[in-house]
Write a protein that holds these residues in place. Structure first.
Motif, short mmCIF file in Angstrom:
data_model
loop_
_atom_site.label_atom_id
_atom_site.label_comp_id
_atom_site.label_asym_id
_atom_site.label_seq_id
_atom_site.Cartn_x
_atom_site.Cartn_y
_atom_site.Cartn_z
N THR A 71 71.24 62.13 28.88
CA THR A 71 71.02 62.68 30.23
C THR A 71 71.57 61.80 31.33
OG1 THR A 71 68.82 61.64 30.30
CG2 THR A 71 68.94 63.91 29.49
N SER A 72 72.34 60.78 30.98
CA SER A 72 72.83 59.84 31.99
C SER A 72 73.63 60.56 33.07
CB SER A 72 73.72 58.78 31.34
OG SER A 72 74.29 57.93 32.32
N PRO A 73 73.33 60.30 34.35
CA PRO A 73 74.03 60.98 35.44
C PRO A 73 75.30 60.28 35.91
CG PRO A 73 72.24 59.69 36.35
CD PRO A 73 72.21 59.48 34.85
N SER A 195 62.44 53.46 35.80
CA SER A 195 62.70 54.40 36.90
C SER A 195 63.04 53.67 38.19
CB SER A 195 61.48 55.30 37.12
OG SER A 195 60.38 54.57 37.65
N GLY A 270 64.14 59.47 43.61
CA GLY A 270 65.07 58.96 42.61
C GLY A 270 64.36 58.41 41.39
N ALA A 273 63.23 61.30 39.29
CA ALA A 273 64.35 61.90 38.54
C ALA A 273 64.67 61.07 37.31
CB ALA A 273 65.56 62.03 39.44
N ARG A 274 64.66 59.75 37.46
CA ARG A 274 64.96 58.88 36.31
C ARG A 274 63.82 58.89 35.29
NH1 ARG A 274 67.44 56.09 40.63
NH2 ARG A 274 65.51 55.04 41.21
N ARG A 277 63.87 62.38 33.78
CA ARG A 277 65.24 62.72 33.33
C ARG A 277 65.66 64.09 33.83
NH1 ARG A 277 66.97 58.07 32.90
NH2 ARG A 277 68.86 58.90 31.92
N HIS A 278 65.24 64.42 35.03
CA HIS A 278 65.62 65.69 35.67
C HIS A 278 66.71 65.41 36.69
CE1 HIS A 278 61.50 67.72 34.65
NE2 HIS A 278 62.33 67.69 33.63
N PHE A 279 67.95 65.40 36.21
CA PHE A 279 69.10 65.16 37.08
C PHE A 279 69.85 66.46 37.29
CE2 PHE A 279 68.64 61.12 34.66
CZ PHE A 279 68.30 60.30 35.72
N SER A 280 70.42 66.60 38.47
CA SER A 280 71.26 67.76 38.74
C SER A 280 72.23 67.42 39.85
CB SER A 280 70.42 68.98 39.14
OG SER A 280 69.81 68.78 40.40
N GLY A 284 71.34 65.44 43.48
CA GLY A 284 72.08 64.29 44.00
C GLY A 284 72.67 64.58 45.37
#
Length: 631
Positions: A71-73, A195, A270, A273-274, A277-280, A284
């Motif tokens: 899931t790395s952004p 996080s 932030g 999100a970390r 693990r909810h990144f989009s 951002g």
């Protein structure tokens, strides 16, 4: 759909193979396959349509490590990098600015961790690397795979393991030791600590991150998402701006408290999100835009408050603070792009190490490596990051009032800008990386149709700097003339300078300092707009509103540059900076400046909102609507 592949020479005999397959499923993989060799892996990759996760069968790690990799952004293709000493058959890597710039190098900064995520765009290169590396070699199969992927020019980002455990094992004793190390770490507690950014600024580290993880944990438990936290932080900042504008000691103190709490929530979104693990891409983008809007609406509150308290130029100070900060951010973005490009050209970066640029680069590297030292914190603080800005505003406003807060922000901001600009200019001349040749120059300069129709000139930076000086001179002239009750002539001359700067749009931006061009054009346009507003005796708040809308438009472009995204859907409708400047010059000659500013502010804001809706709601919905379910 995300496919995970475990590369195992003897799948039936490997206990680790089954364990890794189960961990990839828990990490979010939709389908998990086991490949006996690289040829079989290549066939699986050829049929994949989404990201592919690959690991060898010798990896012992927390499931969270695999989930973080998946899931790395930071980018579409990411490799696990460990600090363990390399064992026979394991590939060493050299990493710069979070990028794997070389695989199999003696000048290594880590060892490949035996797992990677490959984005859809790099899947053909992955399949080709697998087929060509299928034979025997000094490296293990998965190590030959990542080496082949790097050799084909894929941009690979590095994911380092921190607080959690990940080891590659070669025998039973190593496996037992690694599993014991995994068992001793509380996975959830480590994830909560992770996080928090590993390296943050002084105020954030010691006055926010010491307790913000508790808020992050609570937000995760009640189910609020990062976007919800962002919106609450916006409400806090707007409320603080209103209180700063109201004046009075209780209101100023309350505004300072709300501003601090809003900044805490700005960090929490932030961290949340970390942690979850909810990144989009939307999250951002929203975080970037919300940060700038919050800061500038606070400047507006301070400007109104200073004016309300009797200072004639309160709005002027707010405008100056917003303009300065925006231009600073533009140089930050482009210098970051310069460094990212330089990281991919290590031979260029290390040339002439004895020069002043090389010495500055070496000194900066030493200071950054000395984490926690006085020089480290001074270097991070002197550049006036967002935490320090918000802390200074809150303290100065609560103790001394809006006027002192604005003056303090301007003084520290100007000194920080001079410091960073000077050092970066010297280092950029040493690096000699033509960064603007790698992006859509016309888009990120915000040129528009008018600039594209002009004859190209050869040297963009000097022309852009002339435009800045011309706009600044016009502003000074306008302030002097209006103060003395005179008219401001010479609009045709200044407009000619604007068009001259636009004429450099199609020139190659290959100079070592051409990364300054976009920021210079932002400064020229803002100063020109302010000068027109002053000369036309438009209300100060109206001038502020027009420049604020321009900054939102330009930060949208900046956010897209950082992610290498395409232009906003309605970018052509914004007219470009030369087109907008021509309209303002025409308004100045006809005496309709206030009407023009109000109309253009409303128009550009509507275009911005419509573009956001199209980019993040309508077009993604259409894309999803075009996907058909199987059968």
């Amino acid at each position: 759909m995300t496919l995970a592949i475990v590369l195992a020479a003897d799948p039936a005999a490997s206990r680790l193979t089954e364990r890794l397959a189960a961990q990839w499923r828990r990490a979010g993989a939709d389908d998990v396959r086991i490949a006996a060799d690289l040829t079989e892996l290549a066939d699986l990759v050829a049929d994949a349509t989404g990201p592919v996760l690959v690991s060898g069968a010798d990896l012992v790690a927390h499931t969270a490590v695999l989930k973080h990799l998946a899931t790395s952004p930071v980018g579409p293709t990411v490799a696990l990098v460990l600090t363990d000493p390399p064992a026979p058959g394991q590939a060493t890597v050299r990493e710069e600015r979070g990028q794997v710039v070389e695989v199999g190098t003696a000048d290594a900064s880590g060892v490949f961790g035996g797992a990677l995520r490959v984005g859809a765009a790099d899947l053909p290169a992955l399949a080709d690397a697998a087929r060509n590396a299928a034979g025997s070699g000094p490296l293990g199969a998965v190590d030959r795979l990542v080496a082949g992927l790097a050799a084909r020019g894929a941009l690979i980002f590095a994911h380092r393991v921190r607080l959690l455990v990940a080891h590659r094992v070669g025998d039973e004793a190593q496996r037992e030791a690694a599993e014991a190390a995994v068992a001793t770490v509380d996975e959830d507690r480590a994830e909560l600590k992770l996080s928090v950014k590993e390296r943050d600024d002084f105020f954030t580290t010691f006055f926010v991150s010491t307790w913000s993880p508790y808020v992050t944990k609570a937000a995760a438990r009640i189910g609020i998402g990062p976007t919800g936290v962002t919106m609450v932080s916006v409400v806090f900042a707007v409320a603080a701006a209103v209180l700063f504008g109201t004046g009075g000691r209780p209101a100023l103190v309350a505004g300072a408290v709300l501003l601090y709490l809003g900044f805490v929530l700005d960090c929490v979104d932030g961290q949340l999100a970390r942690y979850t693990r909810h990144f989009s891409a939307w999250g951002g983008w929203l975080d970037t835009m919300a940060d700038r809007f919050k800061e500038y609406v606070v400047y507006a509150g301070l400007g109104f408050g200073a004016t309300h308290a009797g200072f004639r130029y309160g709005w002027a100070l707010a405008l100056a603070a917003m303009t300065l900060q925006t231009v600073r951010h533009m140089t930050d973005t482009w210098y970051g792009a310069l460094h990212d490009e330089a990281a991919r050209r290590p031979k260029v970066v290390t040339a002439d190490a004895g020069g002043i640029g090389g010495k500055l680069n070496a000194a900066s590297t030493r200071v950054q490596a000395d984490t926690g030292s006085v020089s480290y914190w001074l270097k991070r603080t002197v550049v006036f990051p967002i935490g320090e800005r918000w802390a200074l505003i809150a303290i100065a406003a609560a103790l001394f009032g809006p006027l002192v807060a604005l003056v303090a922000v301007l003084v520290w901001g100007a000194l920080a800008f001079a410091y960073t600009l000077g050092l970066r200019t010297l280092r950029a001349r040493w690096m000699r990386v033509p960064v603007l040749t790698t992006v859509d120059v016309g888009l990120h300069r915000d040129d528009g149709l008018l600039a594209r129709t002009l004859q190209s000139m050869r040297r963009p930076l000097p022309v852009a700097l002339v435009a800045v000086l011309g706009a600044a001179a016009l502003l000074g002239w306008a302030l002097w003339a209006v103060h003395g009750g005179r008219d401001v002539p010479g609009w045709g001359v200044i407009l000619a300078l604007v068009l001259l700067a636009g004429a450099a749009s199609r020139a190659p931006h290959g100079g070592s300092l051409d990364w300054l061009v976009p920021a210079a054009l932002r400064a020229a346009e803002y100063l020109f707009a302010i000068a027109v507003g002053v000369a036309g005796r438009a209300p100060a708040w109206l001038i502020f509103g027009y420049v604020l809308v321009l900054t939102l438009h330009h930060y949208d472009l900046t956010a897209r540059l950082e992610k290498r995204q395409s232009a906003p859907p309605l970018h052509a409708a914004t007219l470009g900076w030369p087109g907008r400047s021509v309209l303002l010059a025409a308004a100045a000659t006809t005496g309709t400046v206030s009407f023009a500013l109000a109309t253009m502010t409303a128009y550009l804001f509507v275009v911005f909102v419509a573009s956001v809706v199209l980019a993040w709601v309508v077009l993604p919905a259409r894309a999803l609507g075009g996907v058909r379910s199987p059968g």
